[in-house]
Design an enzyme around this catalytic site. Structure first.
Site, PDB file in Angstrom:
ATOM      1  N   ASP A 280       0.837  -1.195   0.000  1.00  0.00           N
ATOM      2  CA  ASP A 280       0.000   0.000   0.000  1.00  0.00           C
ATOM      3  C   ASP A 280       0.877   1.253   0.000  1.00  0.00           C
ATOM      4  O   ASP A 280       1.712   1.442   0.885  1.00  0.00           O
ATOM      5  CB  ASP A 280      -0.880  -0.028   1.253  1.00  0.00           C
ATOM      6  CG  ASP A 280      -1.850   1.122   1.258  1.00  0.00           C
ATOM      7  OD1 ASP A 280      -2.577   1.269   0.271  1.00  0.00           O
ATOM      8  OD2 ASP A 280      -1.865   1.878   2.240  1.00  0.00           O
TER       9      ASP A 280
ATOM     10  N   ASP B 152      -8.835  -0.605   2.186  1.00  0.00           N
ATOM     11  CA  ASP B 152      -8.956  -0.112   0.808  1.00  0.00           C
ATOM     12  C   ASP B 152     -10.271  -0.582   0.189  1.00  0.00           C
ATOM     13  O   ASP B 152     -10.990   0.199  -0.433  1.00  0.00           O
ATOM     14  CB  ASP B 152      -7.789  -0.613  -0.061  1.00  0.00           C
ATOM     15  CG  ASP B 152      -6.534   0.211   0.168  1.00  0.00           C
ATOM     16  OD1 ASP B 152      -6.452   0.851   1.227  1.00  0.00           O
ATOM     17  OD2 ASP B 152      -5.646   0.209  -0.706  1.00  0.00           O
TER      18      ASP B 152
ATOM     19  N   THR C  61      -3.417   5.023  -3.719  1.00  0.00           N
ATOM     20  CA  THR C  61      -2.371   5.805  -3.071  1.00  0.00           C
ATOM     21  C   THR C  61      -1.021   5.649  -3.754  1.00  0.00           C
ATOM     22  O   THR C  61      -0.177   6.525  -3.660  1.00  0.00           O
ATOM     23  CB  THR C  61      -2.249   5.403  -1.603  1.00  0.00           C
ATOM     24  OG1 THR C  61      -2.126   3.988  -1.528  1.00  0.00           O
ATOM     25  CG2 THR C  61      -3.462   5.826  -0.827  1.00  0.00           C
ATOM     26  N   THR C  62      -0.800   4.526  -4.404  1.00  0.00           N
ATOM     27  CA  THR C  62       0.446   4.355  -5.151  1.00  0.00           C
ATOM     28  C   THR C  62       0.346   5.114  -6.470  1.00  0.00           C
ATOM     29  O   THR C  62       1.271   5.837  -6.850  1.00  0.00           O
ATOM     30  CB  THR C  62       0.702   2.865  -5.453  1.00  0.00           C
ATOM     31  OG1 THR C  62       0.385   2.116  -4.304  1.00  0.00           O
ATOM     32  CG2 THR C  62       2.129   2.627  -5.842  1.00  0.00           C
TER      33      THR C  62
HETATM   34  P1  ADP Z   1      -2.918   1.883  -5.665  1.00  0.00           P
HETATM   35  O1  ADP Z   1      -2.300   1.967  -4.308  1.00  0.00           O
HETATM   36  O2  ADP Z   1      -2.697   3.118  -6.462  1.00  0.00           O
HETATM   37  O3  ADP Z   1      -4.314   1.433  -5.648  1.00  0.00           O
HETATM   38  P2  ADP Z   1      -2.317  -0.676  -6.700  1.00  0.00           P
HETATM   39  O4  ADP Z   1      -1.064  -1.411  -6.424  1.00  0.00           O
HETATM   40  O5  ADP Z   1      -3.569  -1.104  -6.028  1.00  0.00           O
HETATM   41  O6  ADP Z   1      -2.054   0.821  -6.426  1.00  0.00           O
HETATM   42  O7  ADP Z   1      -2.532  -0.745  -8.271  1.00  0.00           O
HETATM   43  C1  ADP Z   1      -3.619  -0.172  -8.891  1.00  0.00           C
HETATM   44  C2  ADP Z   1      -3.483  -0.249 -10.376  1.00  0.00           C
HETATM   45  O8  ADP Z   1      -3.483  -1.601 -10.822  1.00  0.00           O
HETATM   46  C3  ADP Z   1      -4.641   0.429 -11.032  1.00  0.00           C
HETATM   47  O9  ADP Z   1      -4.183   1.219 -12.091  1.00  0.00           O
HETATM   48  C4  ADP Z   1      -5.492  -0.728 -11.526  1.00  0.00           C
HETATM   49  O10 ADP Z   1      -6.229  -0.374 -12.662  1.00  0.00           O
HETATM   50  C5  ADP Z   1      -4.456  -1.757 -11.842  1.00  0.00           C
HETATM   51  N1  ADP Z   1      -4.990  -3.115 -11.802  1.00  0.00           N
HETATM   52  C6  ADP Z   1      -5.559  -3.730 -10.762  1.00  0.00           C
HETATM   53  N2  ADP Z   1      -5.941  -4.988 -11.089  1.00  0.00           N
HETATM   54  C7  ADP Z   1      -5.608  -5.178 -12.379  1.00  0.00           C
HETATM   55  C8  ADP Z   1      -5.734  -6.260 -13.296  1.00  0.00           C
HETATM   56  N3  ADP Z   1      -6.296  -7.422 -12.937  1.00  0.00           N
HETATM   57  N4  ADP Z   1      -5.278  -6.095 -14.544  1.00  0.00           N
HETATM   58  C9  ADP Z   1      -4.710  -4.930 -14.900  1.00  0.00           C
HETATM   59  N5  ADP Z   1      -4.557  -3.884 -14.082  1.00  0.00           N
HETATM   60  C10 ADP Z   1      -4.999  -3.978 -12.844  1.00  0.00           C
HETATM   61 MG    MG Z   2      -5.178  -0.281  -4.955  1.00  0.00          MG
END
Ligand code: ADP
Ligand code: MG
Length: 535
Positions: free
Chosen positions: A69, A400, A102-103
């Protein structure tokens, strides 16, 4: 810093204790600040997306956190550069407002800074860049609105909510159980939500964890959980339709105060005293039974003899329950906390549909479930897992997911994830750039390019060729004019995020772009940095 004037009225700046200060001015200041911001973004970039890496952080007292996170990583990192701290703040505000993304917000901000650096090298004034970014962000936010989709849901049909929460959870360590955890999160939010007013009070959802068992054992309890057990092993383990007396007075005969002197010199006297004590206690139990209590929850303890008596008189009891929990029980069951025995009345009893004690595995640990409470909608998510780190990370991931579900109840618009929304915005912003005659158009194009960093990072983290993948997806979006194509991180075989069910909330995405733009504008406008010099 002070501004003074010489005898001709010419201004000059005085830096107090000049030899102990460093000062960066103009382009140097901007370059240094951008470098600091970029450094933070670079750390988070590898954590983005379903195949993103996790970080292990060791605190000053040796406790280890493993997390994916963004907000948590930055929070735990000991950042001392002021600009880097702004990035930490950025992630935190996304966490406060939205809870997820948040990332991503830091990755976008880092990319914006990187692009700004290039524009500075071209000789474009920082204010012009800031203005260009502002215009571009407006275009992007509007475009997001345009490509967003609404979906309908109600208390019985919440599959789409679950799908969106699953997207959030898919990038976490717990993604093995994303289906069940997403369902738990959605059910919890629906249980406390006011669908009429589109309001969710997340405070009513308590997230508890206990080491042991496995992640699959995580459960949703419609009620509250107390880390205590019945005072006597032979008391019933399950009480239906419990009437609960919540006591903060000691459940025992008054002890002689130290100031008094009781002389017991014969066996008879001792017997009388003992009888009296017993009778006193008997009356207390009777009083509880008279008002109709079927369970007593005490803040204080009682001795073994009393315990025995309670068992015999068939009045189950729980002792040593903490003040906070007692309050929670009172709120949930609609009961009153009773500080004096004389004040116990039937209407002060709390009501719960089911109170049960549950033991875990082979351990002696037991917990008390108080379910189907009368008054409150409070629910508890009870997390199980192999170790403390896992439980902590699961708590953060559930947080989240809860936030995403809440956001969807507030506003049920979604955009497609996997970088699809970012690519679509990038195309829209790029097209809008042509309409601006001034130098801002360079900044607007730079903004469009910065948005591409999200799909690039997603592709890179999944082991794909970033530039090739991005250009393929981009041309697909242009050719078919459909904003649903994103990066196929999990190698499913299709770029269509509709088929993959990768959704994100519209407000989350919009907030990411707005917040990132704000911070970058702020950083760009700093042209003078005066700080104590380092030794
Ligand atoms: P954040 O802390 O910003 O939520 P994450 O590590 O949760 O960061 O990553 C979120 C990103 O990953 C988003 O851009 C989301 O669209 C993408 N994402 C999540 N699941 C998938 C998936 N199954 N296939 C492609 N992209 C994905
Ligand atoms: Mg996320």
């Amino acid at each position: 810093m002070a501004l003074a004037f010489d005898e001709y009225g010419r201004p000059f700046i005085i830096l107090r204790e000049q030899d102990q200060k460093t000062r960066l001015k103009g382009i140097d200041a901007q370059k240094a600040n951008i470098a600091a911001g970029k450094a933070v973004a670079r750390i988070l970039r590898s954590s983005l997306g379903p195949k993103g890496m996790d970080k292990m952080l060791q605190g000053p007292d040796g406790d280890v956190t493993i997390t994916n996170d963004g907000a948590t990583i930055l929070e735990q990192m000991d950042v001392d550069n002021q600009i880097a701290k702004l990035m930490v703040e950025l992630s935190r505000s996304q966490d406060y407002e939205i809870g997820d993304g948040t990332t991503g917000v830091v990755v976008v901000a880092g990319a914006l800074l990187e692009q700004a650096e290039r524009q500075l090298d071209r000789g474009i004034h920082p204010i012009r860049i800031a203005e260009g970014y502002e215009m571009a962000s407006r275009v992007a936010v509007e475009h997001l609105e345009r490509i967003s989709q609404k979906f309908e849901f109600d208390a019985d049909n919440f599959e789409s909510l679950v799908q969106t929460c699953m997207t959030t959870l898919s990038s976490k360590i717990v993604n093995r159980c994303k289906r069940s955890l997403a369902e738990i999160a959605v059910k919890a939010v629906l249980a406390v939500a006011d669908l009429e007013r589109k309001d969710v009070n997340l405070d009513l959802i308590k997230v508890e964890g206990k080491v042991g068992g496995k992640l699959e054992d995580t459960e949703l309890i419609y009620g509250i959980l107390v880390d205590k057990d019945m005072s006597h092993p032979q008391m019933p383990k399950q009480i239906a339709d419990a009437n609960i007396a919540i006591l903060t007075c000691p459940f025992e005969p008054p002890k002689p105060k130290t100031k008094h002197k009781v002389d017991i010199d014969t066996v008879e006297k001792f017997e009388t005293l003992r009888k009296q004590e017993q009778q006193y206690f008997d009356e207390m139990v009777q009083k509880c039974k008279d008002v109709g209590a079927t369970l007593v929850i005490c803040q204080w303890g009682f001795d073994d003899e009393a315990n025995h008596l309670l068992m015999h008189r068939n009045l189950p009891a729980v002792r040593w329950v903490g003040g906070v929990e007692l309050e929670l029980i009172a709120i949930a069951t609609g009961g009153r906390i009773v500080p004096r025995f004389q004040e116990l009345t039937p209407e002060k009893l709390g009501k719960a549909g089911l109170v049960r004690e549950k033991s875990f595995g082979t351990t002696k640990e037991r917990m008390l479930y108080i379910e189907h409470c009368a008054n409150s909608k409070a629910v508890t998510i009870f997390i199980r897992g192999g170790n403390k780190m896992m439980i902590e990370e699961t708590k953060r991931s559930i947080h989240d997911a809860l936030c995403v579900a809440r956001n969807l109840i507030r506003s049920n618009s979604i955009v497609y994830g996997g970088g699809a929304a970012e690519i679509a915005c990038s195309l829209a912003v790029d097209a809008a750039a042509d309409k601006y005659p001034g130098v801002e158009q360079y900044a607007i194009r730079a903004f469009a390019e910065a948005l591409d960093s999200v799909p690039m990072a997603l592709a890179e983290n999944s082991g794909l060729q970033p530039i090739e993948t991005l250009s393929a997806v981009k041309s697909q979006q242009i050719k078919e004019n459909i904003p649903f194509y994103g990066i196929d991180c999990n190698d499913v075989g299709t770029n269509d995020m509709r088929e993959q069910n990768v959704f994100e909330t519209l407000i989350g995405k919009q907030q990411q772009i707005l917040l990132a733009t704000q911070v970058v504008k702020m950083i760009l406008k700093i042209d003078d940095v005066i700080s104590p010099s380092e030794f």
